[in-house]
Design a protein around this motif. Structure first.
Motif, PDB file in Angstrom:
ATOM      1  N   ALA A 257      22.706  16.075  -8.975  1.00 44.81           N
ATOM      2  CA  ALA A 257      23.102  15.131  -8.716  1.00 44.81           C
ATOM      3  C   ALA A 257      22.681  14.856 -10.529  1.00 44.81           C
ATOM      4  O   ALA A 257      24.139  14.082 -11.021  1.00 44.81           O
ATOM      5  N   THR A 258      21.929  15.509 -11.758  1.00 48.75           N
ATOM      6  CA  THR A 258      21.655  15.114 -12.762  1.00 48.75           C
ATOM      7  C   THR A 258      22.561  15.122 -13.783  1.00 48.75           C
ATOM      8  O   THR A 258      23.292  14.707 -14.410  1.00 48.75           O
ATOM      9  N   ILE A 259      23.015  17.260 -12.916  1.00 48.80           N
ATOM     10  CA  ILE A 259      23.749  17.781 -14.158  1.00 48.80           C
ATOM     11  C   ILE A 259      25.126  16.791 -14.505  1.00 48.80           C
ATOM     12  O   ILE A 259      25.731  16.495 -15.125  1.00 48.80           O
ATOM     13  N   VAL A 260      25.801  16.370 -12.588  1.00 46.61           N
ATOM     14  CA  VAL A 260      27.010  15.582 -12.731  1.00 46.61           C
ATOM     15  C   VAL A 260      27.061  14.652 -13.405  1.00 46.61           C
ATOM     16  O   VAL A 260      28.387  13.714 -13.710  1.00 46.61           O
ATOM     17  N   MET A 261      26.057  13.311 -12.998  1.00 51.62           N
ATOM     18  CA  MET A 261      26.243  12.550 -12.994  1.00 51.62           C
ATOM     19  C   MET A 261      25.425  11.986 -14.980  1.00 51.62           C
ATOM     20  O   MET A 261      26.098  11.048 -15.802  1.00 51.62           O
ATOM     21  N   MET A 262      24.826  13.274 -16.170  1.00 49.63           N
ATOM     22  CA  MET A 262      25.109  12.787 -17.124  1.00 49.63           C
ATOM     23  C   MET A 262      26.032  12.685 -17.756  1.00 49.63           C
ATOM     24  O   MET A 262      26.089  11.533 -19.331  1.00 49.63           O
ATOM     25  N   PRO A 263      27.273  13.861 -18.232  1.00 50.17           N
ATOM     26  CA  PRO A 263      28.159  13.111 -18.061  1.00 50.17           C
ATOM     27  C   PRO A 263      28.706  11.964 -18.424  1.00 50.17           C
ATOM     28  O   PRO A 263      29.350  11.294 -18.878  1.00 50.17           O
ATOM     29  N   SER A 270      28.785   5.230 -24.278  1.00 50.87           N
ATOM     30  CA  SER A 270      28.982   5.376 -25.501  1.00 50.87           C
ATOM     31  C   SER A 270      30.249   4.825 -25.298  1.00 50.87           C
ATOM     32  O   SER A 270      30.389   3.573 -26.652  1.00 50.87           O
ATOM     33  N   VAL A 271      30.809   3.741 -24.582  1.00 49.67           N
ATOM     34  CA  VAL A 271      32.071   2.937 -24.434  1.00 49.67           C
ATOM     35  C   VAL A 271      31.370   1.206 -24.173  1.00 49.67           C
ATOM     36  O   VAL A 271      31.988   0.703 -25.201  1.00 49.67           O
ATOM     37  N   ILE A 272      30.333   1.350 -23.625  1.00 49.41           N
ATOM     38  CA  ILE A 272      30.075   0.065 -23.965  1.00 49.41           C
ATOM     39  C   ILE A 272      29.098   0.121 -25.237  1.00 49.41           C
ATOM     40  O   ILE A 272      28.829  -1.411 -25.528  1.00 49.41           O
ATOM     41  N   ALA A 273      28.790   1.048 -25.704  1.00 51.54           N
ATOM     42  CA  ALA A 273      28.338   0.551 -26.918  1.00 51.54           C
ATOM     43  C   ALA A 273      28.567   0.470 -28.100  1.00 51.54           C
ATOM     44  O   ALA A 273      28.427  -0.260 -29.366  1.00 51.54           O
ATOM     45  N   LEU A 305      33.462  13.532 -28.923  1.00 53.51           N
ATOM     46  CA  LEU A 305      33.498  13.152 -27.924  1.00 53.51           C
ATOM     47  C   LEU A 305      33.477  14.742 -26.709  1.00 53.51           C
ATOM     48  O   LEU A 305      32.350  14.610 -25.976  1.00 53.51           O
ATOM     49  N   TYR A 306      33.985  15.263 -27.474  1.00 57.46           N
ATOM     50  CA  TYR A 306      33.945  16.635 -27.050  1.00 57.46           C
ATOM     51  C   TYR A 306      32.179  17.383 -27.214  1.00 57.46           C
ATOM     52  O   TYR A 306      30.886  18.454 -25.965  1.00 57.46           O
ATOM     53  N   VAL A 307      31.683  17.250 -28.313  1.00 58.61           N
ATOM     54  CA  VAL A 307      29.935  17.435 -28.242  1.00 58.61           C
ATOM     55  C   VAL A 307      29.070  16.591 -27.817  1.00 58.61           C
ATOM     56  O   VAL A 307      28.109  17.179 -27.002  1.00 58.61           O
ATOM     57  N   GLY A 308      29.657  14.946 -27.282  1.00 61.16           N
ATOM     58  CA  GLY A 308      28.438  14.601 -26.443  1.00 61.16           C
ATOM     59  C   GLY A 308      28.610  15.225 -24.964  1.00 61.16           C
ATOM     60  O   GLY A 308      27.983  14.752 -23.759  1.00 61.16           O
ATOM     61  N   LEU A 309      30.032  15.530 -24.136  1.00 55.58           N
ATOM     62  CA  LEU A 309      30.473  16.102 -23.005  1.00 55.58           C
ATOM     63  C   LEU A 309      29.538  17.179 -22.760  1.00 55.58           C
ATOM     64  O   LEU A 309      29.268  17.575 -21.708  1.00 55.58           O
ATOM     65  N   VAL A 314      23.424  19.617 -20.073  1.00 53.83           N
ATOM     66  CA  VAL A 314      22.229  20.489 -20.397  1.00 53.83           C
ATOM     67  C   VAL A 314      21.126  19.434 -20.413  1.00 53.83           C
ATOM     68  O   VAL A 314      19.886  19.945 -19.670  1.00 53.83           O
ATOM     69  N   PHE A 315      21.327  18.098 -20.679  1.00 55.13           N
ATOM     70  CA  PHE A 315      20.318  17.206 -21.167  1.00 55.13           C
ATOM     71  C   PHE A 315      19.874  17.019 -19.301  1.00 55.13           C
ATOM     72  O   PHE A 315      18.872  16.513 -19.775  1.00 55.13           O
ATOM     73  N   GLY A 316      21.461  16.577 -18.847  1.00 54.89           N
ATOM     74  CA  GLY A 316      20.306  16.642 -17.087  1.00 54.89           C
ATOM     75  C   GLY A 316      19.928  17.736 -16.582  1.00 54.89           C
ATOM     76  O   GLY A 316      19.073  16.953 -15.669  1.00 54.89           O
ATOM     77  N   ALA A 317      20.224  18.887 -16.596  1.00 53.75           N
ATOM     78  CA  ALA A 317      19.686  20.429 -16.340  1.00 53.75           C
ATOM     79  C   ALA A 317      17.882  20.203 -16.820  1.00 53.75           C
ATOM     80  O   ALA A 317      17.322  19.850 -16.178  1.00 53.75           O
ATOM     81  N   ILE A 318      17.300  19.441 -18.330  1.00 51.45           N
ATOM     82  CA  ILE A 318      16.343  19.527 -18.397  1.00 51.45           C
ATOM     83  C   ILE A 318      15.383  18.112 -17.942  1.00 51.45           C
ATOM     84  O   ILE A 318      14.803  18.784 -17.131  1.00 51.45           O
ATOM     85  N   ILE A 319      15.733  17.244 -17.822  1.00 50.34           N
ATOM     86  CA  ILE A 319      15.355  16.214 -17.252  1.00 50.34           C
ATOM     87  C   ILE A 319      15.386  16.735 -15.407  1.00 50.34           C
ATOM     88  O   ILE A 319      13.722  16.309 -15.103  1.00 50.34           O
TER      89      ILE A 319
END
Length: 369
Positions: A257-263, A270-273, A305-309, A314-319
């Protein structure tokens, strides 16, 4: 009537007879204090039994006269050996160390602890990968062990319920970036480049990074607390007893769930910012929304955009792995739940920032600048 302990003296030798036990010693200590002359050997071959009190009495007498003890059975020798060690002086007060040695000692302990934690985390990551492979194989070859309902529930907890706080945080960050950038660029008459700053830094770095920190504090801590509480209540042991793998039932749904939802959360942040930054540019710099959006499209390359995605999963998996790993380490008492929860958040945020630095170097090296 119980036999009494006795001894006979033959020149420099003292021979004990009878049982050397608490019930049979009687006035033996007083009689031993009246022994005259040098005693070089204590013979215990004539005793029937010996207990801790008798062994201590013999040890003290032999130590005072510097005499050798012989004639004991192997069990008696072991008891006498234990009494000798128990009779050693104990340093009650902790020895004081100099400030430098104490600092070096603490640094060494922290380094060793960090190394052990890293090794444990890598092992847990490997176990998670093995569990994921087993579940994917079971999808192809029934019976299916993939917990679809649990994973969907984690989608809601990690993703949907985090939209409000992530959106608010990102909106405010966009405003802050725009305001600070405009103040600095105004000195050079280049306020228009505030749009470049907002677009690139949010899509490439801050959108995903701040989302990862928020998810670590919100979901990573929840994972550690939930699994840690289940460890304390022995629910995890009960699952193993009935043949249910905790890795498949507890860890995998959270990790997936975290890996899928993080992107998705990272893109949303990013859009809201960008919207928040555009609002400030409109009100403070007088840049119309149409011009703002057009400028964003011109100055922000698709590679940002590719860099962020790429970084987000990876960040989600670590968390998720860090939170579940710390939760599985909970033992003994409820205090460890709080300790491990704190460790999960700190560990996840630290690893996310370190990996973000590596990603920055890597993407610069491959030309995604």
């Amino acid at each position: 009537m119980t036999a009494k302990a006795a001894f006979t003296q033959d020149k420099d030798a003292l021979r004990f007879t009878g049982p050397l036990t608490l019930a049979a010693i009687g006035d033996l200590p007083d009689r031993l204090r009246e022994v005259d002359g040098a005693i070089a050997r204590v013979d215990l071959s004539g005793i029937d039994r010996i207990d801790t009190v008798g062994a201590w009495l013999v040890h003290r007498f032999a130590a005072e006269h510097k005499a050798e003890i012989d004639g004991l059975s192997p069990d008696g020798e072991h008891l006498l050996h234990q009494v000798e060690h128990a009779n050693q002086a104990v340093d009650v007060r902790q020895r004081r160390q100099t400030g430098f040695i104490r600092v070096v000692d603490e640094i060494g302990e922290a380094t060793i602890g960090a190394g052990k934690t890293l090794i444990g985390l890598l092992g847990f990551l490997g176990a998670t990968a093995i569990a994921f492979w087993s579940v994917m194989v079971s999808v192809v070859r029934p019976p299916n062990r993939f917990r679809f309902n649990a994973t969907i529930q984690r989608f809601e907890v990690v993703g949907v319920q985090a939209l409000a706080i992530v959106g608010l945080m990102s909106f405010l960050i966009g405003i802050v970036i725009a305001q600070q950038g405009a103040v600095q660029l105004r000195q050079f008459g280049a306020e228009v480049f505030t749009i470049n700053l907002i677009g690139r830094i949010t899509l490439r770095e801050l959108g995903v990074l701040m989302t990862a920190i928020m998810v670590a504090g919100r979901s990573g801590s929840a994972f550690a607390a939930q699994i840690g509480t289940m460890k304390l209540t022995e629910e995890v042991d009960a699952m193993r007893t009935i043949g249910v793998s905790p890795m498949e039932a507890l860890v995998l749904p959270r990790v997936i769930a975290t890996i899928v939802m993080m992107p998705l959360l990272g893109f949303y942040a990013s859009v809201i910012a960008i919207i928040g930054g555009g609002l400030l540019c409109w009100t403070s710099l007088g840049i119309p929304p149409v011009t703002y959006v057009q400028r964003i499209r011109e100055v922000v390359p698709i590679t940002d955009l590719y860099v962020g995605l790429v970084k987000a999963p990876v960040f989600g998996a670590i968390i998720a792995v860090a939170g579940c790993f710390q939760g599985m380490l909970v033992e003994a008492d409820a205090e460890q739940v709080g300790t491990r929860t704190t460790s999960a958040v700190v560990q996840a945020i630290f690893l996310v920032i370190v990996l973000d630095a590596f990603f920055a170097v890597f993407f610069t090296w491959v030309g995604w600048i």
